[in-house]
Write an enzyme that holds these catalytic residues in place. Structure first.
Site, short mmCIF file in Angstrom:
data_model
loop_
_atom_site.label_atom_id
_atom_site.label_comp_id
_atom_site.label_asym_id
_atom_site.label_seq_id
_atom_site.Cartn_x
_atom_site.Cartn_y
_atom_site.Cartn_z
N ASP A 10 6.40 5.19 1.00
CA ASP A 10 5.84 5.77 -0.23
C ASP A 10 4.56 6.54 0.15
O ASP A 10 3.46 6.14 -0.18
CB ASP A 10 5.55 4.67 -1.26
CG ASP A 10 4.71 3.50 -0.71
OD1 ASP A 10 4.69 3.30 0.54
OD2 ASP A 10 4.08 2.80 -1.50
N HIS A 242 -2.19 -1.36 7.63
CA HIS A 242 -0.95 -1.96 7.11
C HIS A 242 0.32 -1.34 7.71
O HIS A 242 1.05 -1.96 8.48
CB HIS A 242 -0.89 -1.81 5.58
CG HIS A 242 -2.06 -2.33 4.84
ND1 HIS A 242 -2.50 -3.63 4.95
CD2 HIS A 242 -2.89 -1.74 3.94
CE1 HIS A 242 -3.55 -3.82 4.15
NE2 HIS A 242 -3.80 -2.68 3.53
#
Lengths: 317, 317
Positions: A10, A242
């Site tokens: 995303d 992340h």
């Protein structure tokens, strides 16, 4: 020739770092990308991805648009205060000359690639797991077609980043996460426990900005917005890694140290725990005895600091 | 004269350690005990408590029987493999000559003592919170009548001991825990995060057995069963000091080090998180900024090892 990798993302600032890392890694053959709502909407995520791929000389990689909302309920929009209004820190990337696939969804692309690279495909998911859940519906044999699945998401022993216990990727579609984490494939979960411990710092950002190739410079620009957000969490301008950390584990560029295979259940109630990854770590003091039906490897630490490796990889290529 | 303390317990081996500690502490005036189902049934818990009090020269302390089941649902019986079939490690205590109060429940006793010692009463709860929840129904002003409340229960960043996320006292009555933790009294929660870090060892048990007074000898005998259970958790004969640690915090004999005041919500859904204490620790890296409506102090560490202090207190009195 590297190992075939399907990326579901995303895109997103840390997704952009992950894409750059995958492009720069010699052992990775990025064979397709699917996009999903999350940090930004799936259409914009596809545009960002295509532009990054073009800028990095990977314009040939097919990009398919996936889910714009979770399996259940609505999506309330991306966090512009974290990833900027366009997902990439308000940086205007040069527009690549490719478009997303017009006839194939992200789930369909994943299923096709799993067949084309049967037994070899590495699946890397760094956004909500909606596309992977849909792919499991399209092809029930998917768990047995792919080589492995790496998911960035969840929080086991550390606070969440959306609620006190829920991390954003899982919280954004708990029903999909439940489906994906309970499917019988060899899955590695890369939770906040480890990603919040591996940072990129202001000096690293300066190194990226000083590079003489476009991708690291663009990343250095994007990180400005991201760093501002994380001042509230860390008390300084920096960012946890992340998505690129999950990419590095997929590519073999980062090695898990403590990574027990344990039962993981997603809380998909409407209670205060919604979106939590409930991991059974009760055996932690005696070396995590076997949990016979568990198939989720939970990465709790790495064998080396990841930030320096990432920056070196991004600036040397 | 010590400070007035009301103890709510499910006696219980570590409850027995807590009772012994309270009897031995010069700053504590134990003014009443209520019992509740949990480690054992509430009637047997009252008998165990009366026998311990008599053995320790505190036969005058009134003991009231409380709830035999949680506010919602059933109780499935106590864990005989942890606390023995009689709650006190199958040790036969000399029978004290007092009986439980015949005309007052634990909740009623607590409310009466809160009025009698208005502004001074310290409430210490080391079992399921059913009696405290009932007392809040009986006397809605209770939060403003007591000096403080200390609860042993919950798990913030560590695994639970009944489910991957739920600790036994909270899991045994989540609806009551929700009521008690959301009431507006100054509450200190002593979770597994800290109790699992403070141990009593085999050498300590030998010190207790070698004492020339009956209470520590009885405790040393009880601990045999308890130690056996904890071999599975710790890989050696030893035990964490759940209830006595909460007692010591109440008495001022143990001092919290990291103990932020944060939002705590109990998961009372029927999902996989049922019984979890969901604590908002998202500010951990920046010194836990104020959470304006929070009133629960969560003890995450102490300023000194507690085991040696406990053993010294129990054997020197």
């Amino acid at each position: 020739m590297g190992r075939p990798v399907y990326l579901d993302c995303d895109t997103g600032i840390d997704d952009s770092l992950a894409i750059a890392y995958l492009m720069a890694h010699p052992d990775v053959d990025l064979v397709g990308v699917g996009t999903v709502f999350g940090n930004i909407d799936a259409h914009r995520a596809a545009r960002n991805t295509l532009d990054l791929l073009a800028l990095g000389g990977h314009g040939h990689v097919p990009v398919a648009i996936g889910a714009e909302k979770p399996l259940a309920g609505a999506w309330l929009g991306g966090p512009a205060h974290i990833h900027g209004g366009n997902g990439v820190g308000n940086v205007e990337l040069p527009r690549g000359d490719r478009e997303p696939l017009s006839d194939e969804s992200a789930a369909d692309l994943l299923v096709r690639l799993a067949h084309e690279h049967e037994g070899d495909l590495r699946v890397l998911a760094v956004g909500p797991l909606t596309n992977l859940a849909r792919a499991l519906d399209v092809e029930t044999a998917l768990p047995y077609l792919v080589e492995s699945v790496v998911v960035m998401g969840g929080a086991a022993r550390v606070p969440g980043n959306v609620t006190p216990v829920a991390e954003a990727n899982i919280f954004n579609d708990p029903e999909a996460a439940d489906r994906v984490l309970s499917a019988e494939w060899p899955l590695t979960l890369v939770p906040l426990d480890v990603t919040m411990e591996h940072m990129i710092e202001e000096a690293d950002r300066e190194s990226l900005l000083a590079a003489d190739v476009p991708i690291p410079r663009a990343l250095g620009q994007m990180l400005d917005v991201y760093y501002e957000f994380y001042v509230g969490t860390f008390g300084r301008r920096c960012a946890p890694l992340h998505d690129p950390l999950a990419a590095a584990i997929t590519a073999g560029g980062a090695t898990p140290l403590v990574a027990p295979t344990v039962q993981v259940v997603v809380d998909s109630t409407d209670g205060p725990g919604r979106g939590q990854t409930i991991c059974d770590l009760r055996g932690e003091r005696v070396g995590y005895p076997d949990q016979p039906t568990a198939h989720c490897r939970l990465v709790l630490s790495l064998d080396a600091p990841f930030g320096p490796h990432l920056v070196e990889r991004l600036t040397s290529s």
